[in-house]
Write an enzyme that holds these catalytic residues in place. Structure first.
Site, PDB file in Angstrom:
ATOM      1  N   LYS B  79       8.787 -21.381  47.513  1.00 59.62           N
ATOM      2  CA  LYS B  79      10.149 -21.929  47.428  1.00 59.62           C
ATOM      3  C   LYS B  79      11.145 -20.780  47.524  1.00 59.62           C
ATOM      4  O   LYS B  79      10.916 -19.705  46.948  1.00 59.62           O
ATOM      5  CB  LYS B  79      10.309 -22.680  46.099  1.00 59.62           C
ATOM      6  CG  LYS B  79      11.570 -23.534  46.005  1.00 59.62           C
ATOM      7  CD  LYS B  79      11.590 -24.311  44.684  1.00 59.62           C
ATOM      8  CE  LYS B  79      12.839 -25.155  44.521  1.00 59.62           C
ATOM      9  NZ  LYS B  79      12.843 -25.900  43.246  1.00 59.62           N
ATOM     10  N   SER B 154      14.112 -30.739  43.582  1.00 59.13           N
ATOM     11  CA  SER B 154      14.664 -29.801  44.526  1.00 59.13           C
ATOM     12  C   SER B 154      13.612 -29.095  45.391  1.00 59.13           C
ATOM     13  O   SER B 154      13.959 -28.513  46.402  1.00 59.13           O
ATOM     14  CB  SER B 154      15.463 -28.736  43.773  1.00 59.13           C
ATOM     15  OG  SER B 154      14.614 -27.975  42.936  1.00 59.13           O
ATOM     16  N   SER B 178      11.769 -30.969  39.390  1.00 57.29           N
ATOM     17  CA  SER B 178      11.862 -30.469  40.759  1.00 57.29           C
ATOM     18  C   SER B 178      10.535 -30.157  41.446  1.00 57.29           C
ATOM     19  O   SER B 178      10.512 -29.930  42.654  1.00 57.29           O
ATOM     20  CB  SER B 178      12.745 -29.222  40.800  1.00 57.29           C
ATOM     21  OG  SER B 178      14.096 -29.595  40.766  1.00 57.29           O
TER      22      SER B 178
END
Ligand SMILES: [Zn+2]
Lengths: 96, 485, 490
Positions: B79, B154, B178
């Site tokens: 990420k 997210s 997330s």
């Protein structure tokens, strides 16, 4: 739901946060923030008498480093992502 | 069967047996990325030459007779809020669109010890704020099951890339769901470890008291292995837990007979889709068949969780994101004549609307005159929520709920309504507030072909129980993957 | 002027509170492993943590906390078992994270005091808190004047950012600029004794902000206060406060009102000037730093630290008086300046004659260094050499007159006394055989003095002794010479 936040509040908060909303944006953000804060006020209903606030979920205390030197950046590393610099440091506009 | 269909564990076996090279794995994945990335947009930084050269290096490392660990040569997407030295780390923000990280996060150091194959930096909601991956300065990510739908957020990029077979696994971060929510929406496995189990050093902070890095994988075994690889005490993170890392893989495929499972009724509310509910209930019946005891339990203060979260997370974020000011790195408005003008313009132009919204909420909650009613009060209610969980875990080994109230929703559907968007995380948020571990894994597919996720929650540092139950669900509950791409 | 001030003193009461920042002299910064450096190439002692790079986290320097506890104990504070770091949020370009990690309502130490010896009385200054925080970077303003308001742009150097700082806050117990200065001297001396900071004024490692107000003695109402920022020398502190007190009194006398302001002392004009009107409504949004865990300062840790605290100046003064037999004045002089007391005690380590050491330091030594405007340590005389000199006097190797000559030579060259005496042949002559020869010569050459002595004028003997001393260039042991002459003439 009564209004909790008005435009004046938004301007004050934006100043603290160093943000800026244009006149066109300000009505929308005022309305959105008011709705969210209204929702948040729900926590006021919880009975928290004799309840201590939680800052850390784990009860860890006394975490320290020894006073030992670690390698620092080189000049180049220091300025690697700098938007504007000169020999002596990071350049910023006049401080007001 | 193509290499990309194999999980990390199976690839590892083949590498160990010298049946395949890391270069071959890299080639298979790069080819897949070439095919589908235009549709998915899971990556912010991806450079196939770099992937190939890394793969060759690892092959040489193996040829030199070095030990092959669990993730040696395994493709992992990271990420883009995890710092990777010398590689852009943007947090999907205009603010950091050209920021090259100056050091490696601790999790990257740990994986480097395995000689993992970093496949790329994955797309996300800006600064991990969002539940749909629509808040990215690098464009929306699309759900591989249905390209009109969001992948969740997210960690939309990390989840979609795993689901779309663009990588074997990925690392995401979870502040209010997330990792788990996008895993649920993309039909994969996402694990949020106990707060402090994995070092946060090098994870660009959203809300420091809630953030955790965790694995997104295609199966529970990979999840356990990847957690094992990244977990552990770190002297650079004062909040990391100083206890040994167990062998998480050993908890898989064990007998769950007699294990006690609580179903918090506050997480089985009317907002939960019928289809989601019935899939979860179906999984619960399977667990009962395997000898687990399933009972309803009440955690009354969970009704406050969402509100508590939207005080604490933005408050911490408002302070954490103050450092983005255009002075030392990142975006700067260069036309400003004074420092205050520069701050305001840099931040107004560099941050997207959701990030600014949360900074505003947080600044308000911490500001003079409101601190007690919001921030301090929220921290007290947080204690109530923690106490509810503590009580529940006296009775139960794990708690189970849906991960997300709904399956993946259409891109744009909730974009203009922050509050409805925030409700997407109603089942995952309480877990972060309590700092406890939880996993999301698929437990069915909806009629319109979207995956449904189930969440298994454990007590502090009881990832073992979470993995035991998750592994049982994985082997008992059958569902069929049917991607659009 | 003096009288005027006395009159004013009778009418008005001055109230001063001080906030002092002290940079600790640890090896590394407060929350990262960067070495502390002064005057290094800008931005080379930085890292992801002290430059506030995304994803970096602070970890507390244990030594800094131990030093803070040491200071709090030395200032008679209660140590707070639960101490916490908070974030103080405000934007400024010298702050890497735009928040400062500091302490708020749970500092390391609270409720202490310092006794400030004013000679004729002791002023007890209460200390409200001792807390730990991180220093900011340094700003250089580029423009025609170097002043912030006239700068074209500024440059930031983050080498200093993250240096451990201790903040010591007093109650408004200080009643005059002179007391303020004496408070600072006393505090600095304690900190130097604790060996926690170099307390260098030039490098800004100790600096104070002062809150001042003035009120009519007859009035119960406190005056409006102004704050003077960044007073980094004893002189500036005293002058700035004196100017400010006078300014307040003038305003009140002329029927005006003092306005609450933050001011700045300019040594060129020896006046204070407005920095900003009122306190701009600061809203620092303090909250506990979630990246750091609370400190638990338990009794056993405190006791361990207590054991490392050296003898403090007040205890030293008492010991000099009671055990070394120095006078009140001498004890105070030797104890209340860290440099003097450490020098003094080092001399005693080599030769145990406190009175002589004290006399040398306060007498000839002070005269020499004052003339040259240097300090004891800056002079060429080491404590060991001074001890050597005193030892030679005590063992009668040299006499007092020669000692003064040797001292001057030591001061000028830094040589040790033994070498000087050898080089210059200044060793005292105690050898009776050698002396008898010289005395016989003197007796022969001075028949008048001899006969005067014999006729009962005993004073004539000192003339004879003087002749012997002259012949030996002062090296003869005058006592032995005296005895031999008496023996020979009787
Ligand atoms: Zn540093």
């Amino acid at each position: 739901m009564g209004k909790i936040i008005n435009k004046k509040d938004i301007k004050h908060i934006a100043k603290l946060a160093e943000l800026k909303y244009s006149d066109a944006e300000i009505d929308k953000i005022t309305d959105q923030l008011d709705k969210i804060i209204n929702h948040i006020t729900k926590i006021g209903q919880a009975d928290t008498s004799n309840i201590v606030p939680t800052s850390h979920v784990l009860e860890i205390t006394n975490v320290y480093r020894e006073d030992k030197v670690r390698i620092s950046f080189t000049r180049e590393e220091s300025f690697k992502n700098a938007p504007l610099e000169d020999e002596d440091g990071f350049k910023v506009p006049k401080i007001d | 069967m193509s290499l990309i269909n194999l999980g990390a564990y199976e690839l590892n076996e083949l590498i160990k047996k010298k049946e395949i090279s890391v270069f071959e794995i890299a080639k298979a994945y790069v080819q897949r990325i070439d095919e589908v990335e235009n549709d998915i947009n899971a990556f912010i930084s991806f450079d196939n030459d770099l992937v190939f050269s890394r793969a060759r290096e690892i092959d040489k490392y193996i040829k030199d007779g070095n030990d092959i660990l669990d993730f040696t040569g395994i493709p992992i997407a990271i990420k883009d809020n995890v710092c990777t030295k010398g590689i852009k780390t943007t947090c999907a923000s205009k603010m950091l669109s050209n920021y090259v990280a100056v050091y490696d996060a601790t999790v990257i150091n740990k994986l480097n010890r395995h000689r993992f194959l970093m496949i790329g930096k994955a797309n996300m909601d800006e600064f991990a704020m969002g539940s749909s991956n629509e808040n990215s300065a690098f464009g929306v990510v699309r759900n591989p099951w249905n390209l009109d739908c969001v992948p969740g957020g997210s960690s939309g990029g990390p989840a979609a890339s795993v689901a779309a077979f663009e990588t074997a696994c990925s690392l995401g971060s979870d502040t209010g769901g997330s990792i788990r929510q996008p895993a649920s929406l993309c039909g994969i496995v996402g694990l949020k470890p106990t707060y402090g189990r994995v070092s946060r050093y090098g994870l660009v902070a959203f809300a420091s008291s809630l953030d955790q890095i965790g694995p997104l994988t295609r199966n529970v075994k990979d999840s356990a292995a990847l957690l094992e690889a990244i977990a552990g005490y770190d002297e650079y993170d004062s909040t990391s837990i100083n206890t040994d890392v167990p062998n998480y893989k050993s908890f898989l495929n064990t007998d769950i007979k007699g294990m006690r499972i609580g179903i918090p009724k506050e997480l089985m509310i009317k907002e939960i889709d019928c289809e989601v509910k019935s899939s979860v209930n179906n999984a619960l019946r399977m667990l009962e068949k395997s000898g687990a005891i399933v009972e309803e339990v009440s955690l009354p203060n969970l009704e406050y969780a969402l509100s508590v979260f939207y005080v604490i997370a933005p408050s911490e974020a408002s302070s954490n994101l103050s450092r983005f000011d255009g002075v030392r790195y990142g975006y700067r408005n260069t036309k400003s004549r004074t420092i205050r003008e520069m701050y305001k313009k840099t931040r107004a132009e560099g941050f997207g609307p959701e990030v600014k919204r949360r900074i505003m909420i947080g600044t308000y909650c911490l500001s003079s005159g409101y601190y007690d009613a919001y921030y301090d009060k929220a921290k007290r209610v947080r204690t109530l929520i923690i106490n509810d969980f503590k009580k529940a875990f006296l009775e139960y080994d794990v708690l189970i709920s849906p991960t997300s109230p709904t399956t993946a929703f259409k891109i744009g559907d909730r974009a203009d309504d922050p509050l409805t968007m925030y409700l997407s995380d109603v089942c995952t948020i309480p877990v972060n507030l309590a700092g406890i571990p939880a996993i999301s894994l698929p437990c069915g597919v909806s009629k319109n072909n979207l995956p449904i996720g189930i969440q298994v929650i454990g007590d502090i540092l009881r990832e073992d129980n979470v993995l035991k139950i998750a592994s049982a669900i994985e082997s008992e509950v059958k569902w069929k993957m049917n991607l659009q791409i | 002027m003096e009288n005027e001030f006395a009159d004013i003193k009778n009418e008005y009461e001055t109230v001063i509170g001080l906030e002092t920042h002290v940079e600790l002299s640890t090896e590394t910064k407060m929350f990262c492993g960067c070495k502390l450096s002064f005057g290094a190439q800008p931005n080379t002692y930085t890292c992801p943590i002290c430059l506030g790079h995304p994803g970096s986290l602070p970890v507390i320097n244990k030594k800094a906390i131990e030093n803070a506890i040491k200071i709090a104990l030395a200032l008679n504070c209660n140590i707070c078992e639960n101490a916490v770091f908070h974030r103080k949020n405000y934007f400024y370009p010298d702050m890497p994270k735009n928040y400062q990690i500091s302490q708020f309502d749970m500092p390391v130490g609270i409720n202490g005091y310092i006794d400030v010896d004013m000679g004729s009385y002791v002023r007890k200054v209460r200390v409200t808190r001792v807390h730990v925080e991180e220093d900011t970077g340094k700003l250089i303003h580029i423009g025609s004047t170097g002043r912030i308001s006239e700068a074209d742009y500024s440059i930031v150097d983050f080498n200093r950012a993250g240096t451990p700082l201790i903040e010591i806050v007093t109650m408004p117990d200080i009643k005059s600029p002179d007391e303020a200065k004496q408070y600072m001297i006393t505090l600095r001396n304690i900190l130097l004794t604790l060996d926690v900071s170099d307390c260098s004024m030039e490098e800004g490692s100790i600096r104070s902000d002062a809150n001042v107000s003035v009120k009519l003695i007859s009035s119960d109402k406190l005056g409006t206060r102004t704050e003077i920022k960044n007073l980094n020398s004893f002189r500036f502190l005293q002058r700035g406060l004196e100017y400010e007190v006078d300014r307040h009194i003038d305003i009140i006398k002329s029927g005006g009102k003092v306005i609450q302001q933050t001011r700045h002392y300019d040594n060129k004009t020896q006046t204070t000037m407005v920095l900003r009107e009122k306190e701009e409504a600061h809203d620092y949004r303090y909250f506990p730093d979630p990246d750091l865990v609370p400190m638990k300062i338990k009794e056993d840790w405190i006791n361990k630290i207590k054991d490392t605290i050296p003898e403090l100046p007040s205890a030293k003064e008492k010991r000099y008086k009671d055990f070394l037999g120095l006078s009140d004045y001498d004890s105070s002089f030797m104890a209340n300046d860290f440099e003097i007391s450490s020098y003094f005690e080092e001399v005693l380590k080599h030769h145990d004659n406190a009175k002589a050491a004290c006399n040398w330091i306060m007498g000839d030594f002070s005269a020499f260094i004052n003339k040259d405007g240097i300090t004891l340590r800056q002079s060429k005389i080491t404590p060991e050499n001074l001890a050597g000199l005193i030892k030679m006097i005590d063992s009668k190797e040299i006499n007092g007159k020669i000692a003064k000559l040797v001292f001057e030579e030591m001061y000028n060259t830094g040589k040790n006394p033994t070498d000087i005496i050898l080089e210059k042949g200044l060793k005292q002559i105690n050898d009776t055989e050698k002396l008898e020869k010289i005395i016989d010569e003197v007796i022969l050459k001075n028949p008048d003095a001899v006969s005067q002595y014999k006729s009962g004028k005993s004073k004539a003997i000192s003339y004879l002794v003087g002749q012997v001393m002259a012949k030996t260039h002062g090296k003869a042991n005058p006592q032995i010479v005296n005895e031999i002459i008496i023996k020979k003439l009787s």
